[in-house]
Design a protein around this motif. Sequence first.
Motif: not given
Lengths: 341, 341
Positions: A88-106
């Motif tokens: 999936d492709y997503v747009e969000g607010r994440t770290a400026w990092a090559e790889t990152t982890v997000v918790a959609p419910d938080k």
Amino acid sequence: MKQVVVARYAQGNPKASDFRIEEAAEPQAAEGELLLRTLYIAVDPLLRFSLDESTLTGGGRMDLGAPMIGPTVSQVIASNHPDYAAGDYVEGRTAWAETTVVAPDKSDYRGPPRKLDPALAPVSTALGALGGPGQTAYEGVIKVGRLQVGETIVISAAGGAVGSMAGQIAKALGARAVGIAGGREKCQGLLDLGFDAVADYKASDFAAQLKAALPDGADVYFENVGGDVTLSVLPHLKRGARMPMCGFIAYYGLGMEGPGPDHLPGFYRQIMNKALEIKGFAGLFAGQKGLDDIAGWMKQGKIRFAESFVDGIDAAPEAFASVFAGHNHVGKLLVRVAPAI
Amino acid sequence: MKQVVVARYAQGNPKASDFRIEEAAEPQAAEGELLLRTLYIAVDPLLRFSLDESTLTGGGRMDLGAPMIGPTVSQVIASNHPDYAAGDYVEGRTAWAETTVVAPDKSDYRGPPRKLDPALAPVSTALGALGGPGQTAYEGVIKVGRLQVGETIVISAAGGAVGSMAGQIAKALGARAVGIAGGREKCQGLLDLGFDAVADYKASDFAAQLKAALPDGADVYFENVGGDVTLSVLPHLKRGARMPMCGFIAYYGLGMEGPGPDHLPGFYRQIMNKALEIKGFAGLFAGQKGLDDIAGWMKQGKIRFAESFVDGIDAAPEAFASVFAGHNHVGKLLVRVAPAI
């Protein structure tokens, strides 16, 4: 993997040296989380606010030594959340990092990462024409500016992601669009996008260019910069002109005060004498309707998305700094971190 | 008869010595003209603009050595115009003179002198509650400010003709009214008029008073002054607050620039961070509807007109200067030139 961390808070305009590139261990996605591979980072000028040491702006300050955070487009590598799948492709607010982890419910007030359909438009446009900048332009021109057919809008920072969309939306509405940008190349880019006239604020004859571009004045001033550009524009505004304000890049490096003289008395005089209407806004209310209208205009060929790219996460600090130095790119400036898989 | 002439253009705040009193021959009314006996002169702060040597504000500059011109209430002594009769009371824009001549068919954009009914209200109120100041307050609170029941409005120069009306209109609408004025006496006058809370900008604890008066912030800031008072008010405005602006007396003596630092960056920051809406207006659209509503509230006892008087045309220059020095009167300050016949 590499990431961009905040080395120090910005003084005045941000510099590349306010950041440093660090190697970090590949993160792991826990239950409910997504592992993301960053494709595009938006070097958004509003991120300047989170780099203030003082918290004048009421929070959102980055932590020193921690990764910079901002709008990105990513691809899901691994999903431990039922609403998302690998690929999936997503747009969000994440770290400026090559790889990152997000918790959609938080996630924060912006909500969970937004899923993108790559068949509709290139996913990078989710950071520009079909994302926050497009929504900001839409709200500023239509809702706050209330631009009418036959009216004239003048747009500062017209070469930027928001400004270049604002001018094209104005044209789609049947209005006259005048853009202010720095440098002949950028101004030509605006004419290529369909702007009716331009004025180059870096040229020695800027005042004359502006006067020629606005022979009958302007009904709406789409305000993105403040400072000297705005002081030059104000005398050209018609009585009752609207001034939607979504940014003021000339002042981001200042706190509540700049060096004298005090320009507030003259600003007041123009508001009062011309019955101006000024409104700050953040594009949060254009919503899906705004995105749908923009997508429709794109299909009709009335709006083209303008994007420029620099490659590799190492280039992010310099790209961010260039936004404040007045670079030559037209449209949204993106860091292309990695190709999609 | 005596008249007040402009001796020199004002530098900064106007001084009584910017004017001089002269004896002049009694004027004669030609065909189509009225001979007027001046009853009341309004020392309106906006008249400051016509005393600028430069014409930044686009015309209306007084001629040196000629009589000062502004809003007055007069009685017709002799009429050579079919619409007016001797004994009529009129409100208009005339010379600061004991006797003057006007041609109703050649009047400026404000139209011919407005006939007044002395049975409805004292004719002096045509310069205050039932005139321009009342209309300005009405338009600012209702149309531009869109004040709602239960909201809070904070009003600068609340002791003035416009401000004291704005607060009372706010109360009539079911809102909470907070007034800012200079001096304990003037603040007490506002409480007597029904304001819910006050803050004395001349007191050393002004900031604390303002904070106590606005525990939950303000939805509307009725702006009349600019300068330090406004810089103190801005942090108390709620997100999305409206700021109708009908004057900025702190800046009238300045041109486009004041002494540094530059407060425009901080002003921009608050507009943007709080999504403020600012609009200049001149009360020209409240019209007869505004006056009728105000008259109705007066009948219901919800609004009292506040007036203060000084006597004799000789007192006009000093009275005008006192408006800028922060006098102690509450409501409209009028020069009572002569009694009605």
